[in-house]
Design an enzyme around this catalytic site. Sequence first.
Site, PDB file in Angstrom:
ATOM      1  N   ARG A 175       0.749  -1.174   0.032  1.00  0.00           N
ATOM      2  CA  ARG A 175       0.084   0.007   0.131  1.00  0.00           C
ATOM      3  C   ARG A 175       0.729   1.345   0.018  1.00  0.00           C
ATOM      4  O   ARG A 175       0.361   2.291   0.523  1.00  0.00           O
ATOM      5  CB  ARG A 175      -0.959  -0.108   1.159  1.00  0.00           C
ATOM      6  CG  ARG A 175      -2.053  -1.234   1.173  1.00  0.00           C
ATOM      7  CD  ARG A 175      -2.759  -1.149  -0.262  1.00  0.00           C
ATOM      8  NE  ARG A 175      -3.690  -2.454  -0.041  1.00  0.00           N
ATOM      9  CZ  ARG A 175      -3.429  -3.498  -0.543  1.00  0.00           C
ATOM     10  NH1 ARG A 175      -2.103  -3.724  -1.224  1.00  0.00           N
ATOM     11  NH2 ARG A 175      -3.858  -4.597  -0.685  1.00  0.00           N
ATOM     12  N   SER A 224     -10.581   0.509   3.069  1.00  0.00           N
ATOM     13  CA  SER A 224     -10.100  -0.029   4.339  1.00  0.00           C
ATOM     14  C   SER A 224      -9.131   1.119   5.307  1.00  0.00           C
ATOM     15  O   SER A 224      -8.731   1.966   4.327  1.00  0.00           O
ATOM     16  CB  SER A 224      -8.770  -1.095   4.226  1.00  0.00           C
ATOM     17  OG  SER A 224      -9.374  -2.388   3.367  1.00  0.00           O
ATOM     18  N   GLU A 294      -4.166   3.328   6.418  1.00  0.00           N
ATOM     19  CA  GLU A 294      -4.017   3.268   4.993  1.00  0.00           C
ATOM     20  C   GLU A 294      -4.744   4.289   4.357  1.00  0.00           C
ATOM     21  O   GLU A 294      -4.081   4.952   3.202  1.00  0.00           O
ATOM     22  CB  GLU A 294      -4.822   2.078   4.399  1.00  0.00           C
ATOM     23  CG  GLU A 294      -4.566   1.744   3.092  1.00  0.00           C
ATOM     24  CD  GLU A 294      -5.166   0.253   2.754  1.00  0.00           C
ATOM     25  OE1 GLU A 294      -5.979   0.160   1.583  1.00  0.00           O
ATOM     26  OE2 GLU A 294      -4.905  -0.655   3.401  1.00  0.00           O
TER      27      GLU A 294
END
Length: 302
Positions: A175, A224, A294
Amino acid sequence: MDLTALAGELQTGLKLQVLTNEPLSRHTTWRLGGPADLLARPRSREELDYCLSFARRKGLPLHILGNGSNLLVLDGGVRGLVVQTREWRQVIIEGRKILATAGTLLPGLLQVASKKGLGGLEFAAGIPATVGGAVVMNAGTPAGCLGDLVVGVEVLDYDGRRHILENREITFTYRHSSLHRAGTVVTVTLELVPDEVPAIRERIEANLHRRRSRQPLEWPNAGSVFKNPPGYYAGRLIEAVGAKGWRVGGAEVAEKHANFIINRGQATAADVMELIDRVREAVARQLGIDLELEIEVWGEGL
């Protein structure tokens, strides 16, 4: 700062759409957040280049906005210029390679690729992101990440110089990518895998079904909220500390998937941030694990 004058100057000579004090709640998947001083929506390479050079000349803070997913805009809004890329969408296919402008939406790119019998991108089914935003954060699922498919990325650096970065020149991690520091993504070239169209579509539908069954897509959300710590799933950690269903104002930890915070109506960014802080504190205190965001956080509070 005279925003009306700046907007007029930015529009000079172009049919560029520029909005002042534009609520970013209209442009993010969480449907919350304060206003952008200036929001420009370029529809071509020329307009994008002009927006970036204008920000440099005027010394304006610059933010690049794709589809507004994976993003929390604070209630006080964002100063300077926000450039929204999703109005300029273009896809070019040459053999196994597919070039897309940064503003191209992933679902649209996946549809084009599947019709041409090009597979390998099915893991991205249902990810509501632009190609530019997705490659910068190396979006993906346990089945794959966008960085695995990248051949090259065209960027404009902070001095307005154009660079074509090959995959080996970009660091892709979970990520995250080194593109965060490279400048503004203009185009992305991926290399896909020829396959039968029915097989590709079957995998797309399976992934979409899995996403719909496991994620609270009926409510505004940003995807998320936390990264998965090594060896763990963030959602399971949050569930383990009993945080499912926790609520602050209109923001709630989703019952369907604890790594999602949903906007149940009239949520503010302050509600979301307070909920994030509570969840992180509980996981750290009870399990000794620090959760890393995130999502990106922009702007300033009220």
